[in-house]
Design an enzyme around this catalytic site. Structure first.
Site, PDB file in Angstrom:
ATOM      1  N   LYS A 248       1.674   6.202  -1.408  1.00 52.51           N
ATOM      2  CA  LYS A 248       0.701   5.753  -2.410  1.00 52.51           C
ATOM      3  C   LYS A 248       0.179   4.364  -2.047  1.00 52.51           C
ATOM      4  O   LYS A 248       0.737   3.703  -1.163  1.00 52.51           O
ATOM      5  CB  LYS A 248       1.377   5.719  -3.785  1.00 52.51           C
ATOM      6  CG  LYS A 248       2.604   4.807  -3.855  1.00 52.51           C
ATOM      7  CD  LYS A 248       3.390   5.043  -5.132  1.00 52.51           C
ATOM      8  CE  LYS A 248       4.556   4.068  -5.216  1.00 52.51           C
ATOM      9  NZ  LYS A 248       5.384   4.321  -6.416  1.00 52.51           N
TER      10      LYS A 248
ATOM     11  N   TYR B 159      -9.873 -27.333  -1.845  1.00 55.07           N
ATOM     12  CA  TYR B 159     -10.359 -27.287  -3.234  1.00 55.07           C
ATOM     13  C   TYR B 159      -9.417 -28.061  -4.159  1.00 55.07           C
ATOM     14  O   TYR B 159      -8.182 -27.887  -4.082  1.00 55.07           O
ATOM     15  CB  TYR B 159     -10.406 -25.844  -3.732  1.00 55.07           C
ATOM     16  CG  TYR B 159     -11.569 -25.037  -3.202  1.00 55.07           C
ATOM     17  CD1 TYR B 159     -12.887 -25.455  -3.401  1.00 55.07           C
ATOM     18  CD2 TYR B 159     -11.346 -23.850  -2.524  1.00 55.07           C
ATOM     19  CE1 TYR B 159     -13.953 -24.706  -2.925  1.00 55.07           C
ATOM     20  CE2 TYR B 159     -12.398 -23.085  -2.046  1.00 55.07           C
ATOM     21  CZ  TYR B 159     -13.702 -23.526  -2.248  1.00 55.07           C
ATOM     22  OH  TYR B 159     -14.743 -22.780  -1.781  1.00 55.07           O
TER      23      TYR B 159
HETATM   24  C1  LIG Z   1       6.596   4.326  -5.957  1.00 57.62           C
HETATM   25  C2  LIG Z   1       7.591   5.328  -6.347  1.00 57.62           C
HETATM   26  C3  LIG Z   1       8.622   5.675  -5.477  1.00 57.62           C
HETATM   27  C4  LIG Z   1       8.887   4.932  -4.183  1.00 57.62           C
HETATM   28  O1  LIG Z   1       9.512   3.717  -4.532  1.00 57.62           O
HETATM   29  P1  LIG Z   1      10.110   2.706  -3.446  1.00 57.62           P
HETATM   30  O2  LIG Z   1      10.966   1.801  -4.268  1.00 57.62           O
HETATM   31  O3  LIG Z   1       8.959   1.997  -2.825  1.00 57.62           O
HETATM   32  O4  LIG Z   1      10.878   3.497  -2.478  1.00 57.62           O
HETATM   33  C5  LIG Z   1       9.459   6.703  -5.840  1.00 57.62           C
HETATM   34  N1  LIG Z   1       9.296   7.351  -7.006  1.00 57.62           N
HETATM   35  C6  LIG Z   1       8.339   7.032  -7.895  1.00 57.62           C
HETATM   36  C7  LIG Z   1       8.222   7.781  -9.165  1.00 57.62           C
HETATM   37  C8  LIG Z   1       7.450   5.998  -7.601  1.00 57.62           C
HETATM   38  O5  LIG Z   1       6.509   5.671  -8.485  1.00 57.62           O
END
Ligand SMILES: *Cc1c(COP(=O)(O)O)cnc(C)c1O
Length: 374
Positions: free
Chosen positions: A38, A265
């Site tokens: 994701k 800045y």
């Molecule tokens: C993002 C997510 C993961 C992966 O999490 P990590 O801590 O990056 O391994 C797994 N399960 C769900 C439901 C998530 O939203």
């Protein structure tokens, strides 16, 4: 040779495959990795990462949204893609068109999805205590009713741990409570004839701290990219991971700053003695948090150089007084190695009061992505 531009990401895919192997060794043989790709694969670039994972034999992926799933299909990914989050009814038809597996966020959502035209592969979310998504683990009656919707093919049941990264006794206790609640609801569903689904509950820290659990999938995100959330994290599993991503830029020009002069800045940094400063072509629009103003570091020619003044949108300033050799065009490393020195994503995150997941997933869209060997 290809001349890299103003600011770029280097991806080491050998390190990705190394990390995949480490997790495959760590987890039971019956557990399949379902990498979390994701948020553009945590800033790494979802198409290139998912294709590489598919080449390594990975057949299951998870994403946050239907749009991310469609991007992977368009990139040629053929395996299962689980959408972990909400998909609006407007996009229900795309779930079937792109063969995406949708999370059932609660009973009402299952009903809504089942009432639309189409056949859907779904995984049912069970809330075991995080209270984000899922039907409550105790509501077996309500959960069972989801199996009555004949156009929903329930191929998975899952939950999510919210204290798996914690080393304290209460955090561990809570994780174990969630795991027990999950196991109980799965057992109750099976007793009532709801069968034929896969189970999963672990993310990175669920796998690193509870590697003995025996579920069908593990949804590994951050750790697969070779990063810990925070530099101080200690995990039960003793595995070494290798960072996949480096973040680099270039020095635009080197200047003097005389005693009493201020820089950037708001003039937030004033020189106490004569200094040498460098302007670098990367800024907060590229994902360097403005929070690092007067507090972050970068590596130039193997040495640490402090950030001075405020981080700008497209540029930032470094104190390079301690470097004998430094010139316009030199490479600057924000995440990754330079000579003997290295900055981990988790270190950048800690200085910015966050976790590496946020730093990586917010890397800017104008960064070039370059594959490197190593
Ligand atoms: C993002 C997510 C993961 C992966 O999490 P990590 O801590 O990056 O391994 C797994 N399960 C769900 C439901 C998530 O939203």
């Amino acid at each position: 040779m290809y001349q890299k531009g103003r600011a770029w990401i280097e991806l080491n895919l050998n390190n990705l495959s190394y990390n995949v192997t480490q997790f495959q060794k760590l987890l039971p043989a019956s557990c399949t990795l379902m990498p979390a790709v994701k948020a553009n694969a945590y800033g790494h670039g979802a198409p290139v990462i998912a294709r590489e994972l598919e080449n390594m034999g990975i057949t299951d992926f998870c994403v946050a949204s239907a749009g991310e799933g469609i991007e992977l299909r368009n990139a040629g990914i053929t395996g299962q893609i689980l959408v972990l989050g909400y998909t609006s009814p407007r996009q229900f038809s795309e779930l079937s068109r792109y063969r995406l597996t949708q999370t059932i966020v609660d009973f009402d959502y299952a009903k809504q999805l089942s009432e639309s035209d189409g056949q859907y592969d779904v995984h049912v979310g069970i809330d075991t205590g995080m209270h984000r998504l899922g039907e409550r683990s105790g509501n077996i009656k309500t959960l069972r009713k989801i199996w009555n919707f004949s156009n929903l093919h329930i191929t998975g049941v899952f939950s999510h741990l919210c204290t798996a990264d914690g080393a304290s006794a209460p955090e561990k206790e809570f994780a174990l409570k969630q795991i027990a609640a999950f196991d109980e609801s799965v057992a109750a569903l099976k007793r009532h004839g709801c069968t034929g689904f896969k189970t999963h509950i672990q993310g990175s820290y669920g796998a690193l701290n509870y590697p003995e659990l025996n579920y069908d999938f593990a949804r590994i995100g951050i750790a697969l990219y070779g990063a810990f959330c925070s530099p101080s994290d200690e995990t039960k599993a003793d595995i070494r991971l290798r960072p996949v991503l480096s973040l680099k830029s270039r020095i635009e020009c080197v200047k003097e700053l005389y005693p009493g002069e201020s820089i950037g800045y708001g003039l937030t940094f004033t020189a106490a003695k004569e200094m040498k400063t460098a302007a670098v072509s990367i800024g907060y629009a590229d994902g360097i948090p403005r929070e690092l103003s007067n507090r972050g570091f970068a590596l130039v020619n193997g040495k640490r150089a402090p950030m001075i003044g405020r981080v700008c949108m497209d540029q930032l300033l470094l104190d390079v007084s301690e470097l004998s050799h430094v010139a316009a065009g030199d490479e600057v490393v924000f995440i990754g190695k330079s000579g003997e020195n290295e900055i981990a994503a988790s270190e950048v995150a800690a200085s910015a009061n966050t976790i590496s997941n946020e730093i990586l997933s917010r890397l800017g869209t104008r960064l070039e992505r370059i594959l490197v060997l190593g």
